[in-house]
Motif scaffolding. Structure first.
Motif, PDB file in Angstrom:
ATOM      1  N   LEU A  65       1.016  -1.160  -0.092  1.00 40.46           N
ATOM      2  CA  LEU A  65       0.097  -0.153   0.072  1.00 40.46           C
ATOM      3  C   LEU A  65       0.841   1.333   0.180  1.00 40.46           C
ATOM      4  N   ILE A  66       0.461   2.299  -0.770  1.00 46.32           N
ATOM      5  CA  ILE A  66       1.070   3.533  -0.664  1.00 46.32           C
ATOM      6  C   ILE A  66      -0.009   4.700  -0.364  1.00 46.32           C
ATOM      7  N   LYS A  89       9.841  -8.531  -3.112  1.00 43.48           N
ATOM      8  CA  LYS A  89       9.357  -8.956  -4.257  1.00 43.48           C
ATOM      9  C   LYS A  89       9.008  -7.842  -5.330  1.00 43.48           C
ATOM     10  N   GLY A  90       9.322  -6.621  -5.209  1.00 41.96           N
ATOM     11  CA  GLY A  90       9.235  -5.694  -6.152  1.00 41.96           C
ATOM     12  C   GLY A  90       7.793  -4.738  -5.946  1.00 41.96           C
ATOM     13  N   TYR A  91       6.878  -5.235  -4.958  1.00 43.02           N
ATOM     14  CA  TYR A  91       5.755  -4.491  -4.707  1.00 43.02           C
ATOM     15  C   TYR A  91       5.979  -2.992  -4.425  1.00 43.02           C
ATOM     16  N   ALA A  92       6.780  -2.673  -3.606  1.00 43.63           N
ATOM     17  CA  ALA A  92       7.049  -1.170  -3.192  1.00 43.63           C
ATOM     18  C   ALA A  92       7.715  -0.377  -4.282  1.00 43.63           C
ATOM     19  N   GLU A  97       6.775   3.613  -8.652  1.00 38.85           N
ATOM     20  CA  GLU A  97       6.792   3.852 -10.108  1.00 38.85           C
ATOM     21  C   GLU A  97       5.229   4.121 -10.614  1.00 38.85           C
ATOM     22  N   PHE A  98       4.127   3.556  -9.962  1.00 39.22           N
ATOM     23  CA  PHE A  98       2.913   3.815 -10.503  1.00 39.22           C
ATOM     24  C   PHE A  98       2.634   5.304 -10.186  1.00 39.22           C
ATOM     25  N   VAL A  99       3.183   5.877  -8.849  1.00 41.65           N
ATOM     26  CA  VAL A  99       2.616   7.178  -8.584  1.00 41.65           C
ATOM     27  C   VAL A  99       3.675   8.055  -9.447  1.00 41.65           C
ATOM     28  N   PHE A 100       4.842   7.804  -9.900  1.00 45.34           N
ATOM     29  CA  PHE A 100       5.531   8.770 -10.855  1.00 45.34           C
ATOM     30  C   PHE A 100       4.572   9.001 -12.048  1.00 45.34           C
ATOM     31  N   ALA A 119      14.631   0.489   2.776  1.00 40.87           N
ATOM     32  CA  ALA A 119      14.102   1.617   2.431  1.00 40.87           C
ATOM     33  C   ALA A 119      15.110   2.602   1.656  1.00 40.87           C
ATOM     34  N   LYS A 120      16.158   2.934   2.417  1.00 44.96           N
ATOM     35  CA  LYS A 120      17.032   3.859   1.649  1.00 44.96           C
ATOM     36  C   LYS A 120      17.491   3.459   0.452  1.00 44.96           C
ATOM     37  N   ASN A 121      17.720   1.997   0.415  1.00 44.96           N
ATOM     38  CA  ASN A 121      18.415   1.592  -1.021  1.00 44.96           C
ATOM     39  C   ASN A 121      17.273   1.460  -1.968  1.00 44.96           C
ATOM     40  N   LEU A 122      16.061   1.069  -1.773  1.00 47.21           N
ATOM     41  CA  LEU A 122      15.166   1.282  -2.484  1.00 47.21           C
ATOM     42  C   LEU A 122      14.806   2.964  -2.997  1.00 47.21           C
ATOM     43  N   TYR A 123      14.798   3.848  -2.440  1.00 40.40           N
ATOM     44  CA  TYR A 123      14.619   4.937  -2.689  1.00 40.40           C
ATOM     45  C   TYR A 123      15.853   5.585  -3.743  1.00 40.40           C
ATOM     46  N   SER A 124      16.960   5.235  -3.107  1.00 41.18           N
ATOM     47  CA  SER A 124      18.178   5.459  -3.800  1.00 41.18           C
ATOM     48  C   SER A 124      18.165   4.820  -5.484  1.00 41.18           C
ATOM     49  N   SER A 125      17.859   3.829  -5.440  1.00 42.71           N
ATOM     50  CA  SER A 125      17.698   3.084  -6.637  1.00 42.71           C
ATOM     51  C   SER A 125      16.758   3.490  -7.778  1.00 42.71           C
ATOM     52  N   LEU A 126      15.867   4.195  -7.112  1.00 42.21           N
ATOM     53  CA  LEU A 126      14.998   5.181  -7.876  1.00 42.21           C
ATOM     54  C   LEU A 126      15.272   6.303  -8.336  1.00 42.21           C
TER      55      LEU A 126
END
Length: 148
Positions: A65-66, A89-92, A97-100, A119-126
């Protein structure tokens, strides 16, 4: 499948509260915090929120959920949670990406606990970059990211 969820309905608010409890319990442990503010959010507060919620369903099961607060200038990711049995699993990533793609804001922001490495790794990777670090209530060190 990602779709908007009407958080003003009691059943949906209960589902949102449940995923918050499971996901934020893990984050509280990562941050070594006993009284983690997101865990104190009530179903009533969720129902009255002015934010927008999108749910990720795997078949008919809610898995992630976001929650966002959006304007033309900024879209802020208020919450991003995944049931622990669906971590990594890539859901976040897919929700962000959906929100973007869904919102045409000048920039996007998100915050997390400083010690929340996944979380930090996810945000940086995006493509988010660190905007600032600060100490929030209850002595929780946080980091704010920006993407534009």
């Amino acid at each position: 499948m990602i779709r908007r969820i009407d958080h003003s309905k009691l059943g949906n608010a209960n589902n949102i509260w449940d995923i918050f409890q499971h996901s934020y319990t893990v984050e509280a442990k990562i941050l070594k915090v006993d009284n983690f503010p997101p865990l104190n959010r009530s179903i009533s507060q969720i129902m009255k929120s002015n934010n927008i919620f999108f749910a990720f369903y795997n078949c008919s099961d809610l898995v992630a959920l976001i929650e966002i607060d959006s304007s033309k200038k900024n879209t802020h990711i208020q919450s991003l949670v995944v049931y622990p049995n669906h971590f990594r699993k890539g859901y976040a990533r897919r929700l962000i990406e959906f929100v973007f793609n869904m919102f045409d804001s000048d920039d996007f922001t998100v915050e997390t606990g400083f010690d929340n490495i996944p979380a930090k790794n996810l945000y940086s990777s995006l493509g988010f970059y660190e905007l600032l670090q600060y100490e929030a209530e209850r002595g929780i060190k946080k980091i704010k990211y920006r993407y534009y």
